[in-house]
Enzyme design. Sequence first.
Site, PDB file in Angstrom:
ATOM      1  N   CYS A  34     -54.131 -65.837  74.197  1.00 10.44           N
ATOM      2  CA  CYS A  34     -53.027 -64.338  75.194  1.00 10.44           C
ATOM      3  C   CYS A  34     -52.693 -63.212  74.562  1.00 10.44           C
ATOM      4  CB  CYS A  34     -51.835 -65.186  76.322  1.00 10.44           C
ATOM      5  SG  CYS A  34     -52.471 -66.514  77.085  1.00 10.44           S
ATOM      6  N   GLU A  73     -48.496 -59.641  72.648  1.00  9.61           N
ATOM      7  CA  GLU A  73     -48.296 -60.509  72.074  1.00  9.61           C
ATOM      8  C   GLU A  73     -48.878 -61.397  71.084  1.00  9.61           C
ATOM      9  OE1 GLU A  73     -49.100 -65.515  73.124  1.00  9.61           O
ATOM     10  OE2 GLU A  73     -47.348 -64.535  74.556  1.00  9.61           O
ATOM     11  N   ARG A  99     -41.781 -67.435  72.295  1.00 12.67           N
ATOM     12  CA  ARG A  99     -42.886 -66.743  71.409  1.00 12.67           C
ATOM     13  C   ARG A  99     -41.534 -65.843  70.166  1.00 12.67           C
ATOM     14  NH1 ARG A  99     -44.729 -69.342  74.002  1.00 12.67           N
ATOM     15  NH2 ARG A  99     -46.973 -69.184  75.443  1.00 12.67           N
TER      16      ARG A  99
END
Length: 316
Positions: free
Chosen positions: A209, A279, A161
């Site tokens: 998420c 995240e 990420r």
Amino acid sequence: MHSAGRIPELRSLTTFRVGGRPVRFYSPRTAGDVLKAASECRAGGIGCLVLGGGSNLLVDDEGPDAAVLSSRGFDRLEVDGERIRAGAGVSLGMIVRRAAALGLSGIEGLAGIPGSAGGAVAMNAGGAGGSMCDVVESVEFIDSDLRARSAPAAEMQFGYRSVRRDAFFVTHATLRLARSTPAAVRAATRSTVERKRSTQPVGAKSAGCMFRNPGRISAGFLIDKAGLKGFSVGDAEVSPVHANFIVNRGCATSADILALAHFVRSTVKSVFGIELDMEVKIWSRSAEGRYAEFKALERRNGSPALPEAVSPEARR
């Protein structure tokens, strides 16, 4: 390019459907526009934030204390053989559909991920079906020194990420796919979408998420095993479908969502001794951000921030 007097509330441009107005709002269409807007902000001592498709993002209800540069003006998609060059504002869904229509394989595992090409590169979006870095050949971007750059994928420092830190504004990405047939790619795309619909709250107002997976363990697994599915603060709820999604059931505020995220982090740490990292990006009104305030509370007393989360049973 600068929408003076017409600054939008970011709730209309984010998948969480929360967020107030930024200090300034720009809609650049070229790299030159980006450089001009960013230089103008820096000269005025104003910070700059880049907005893609509005997923993976939680914006303060008062709006961020910064200017926002939207990538939506970079909306061209070009095909050359097995390569697709997508502007930062092109939706990932559009790229997946175009690839399927042309029988180009490699990106069908990313079907169902919301957001734009620029955002997908900037966070190396992905899931069980693969990551953006698997198909990126090269990236065009404005770096943190406000220089227009182009780099092959090998120089983009893709990680979990993440991408190279000086990539301030991704303008275009060139993807290298493999020749297949439209029928085969459509079938693989459909399979990915059906799997996501059965395991994720597709269509709900969320940012995707909420937490990073800590190593090989799934954040959703930990949250589920901690018994947190269905817990809520206001209209913010831990999804009963997938525990790593916080959804806005209607009128949730950014404070509701952050309080619930803090409660989840505190509970998982208490039960498993594992601290989850966010995240989703937080755009706060304050310099430090409300999330930093929640972390400070946790360091002081280890207890969830108020308002307290409510269990599904307590709502009945």
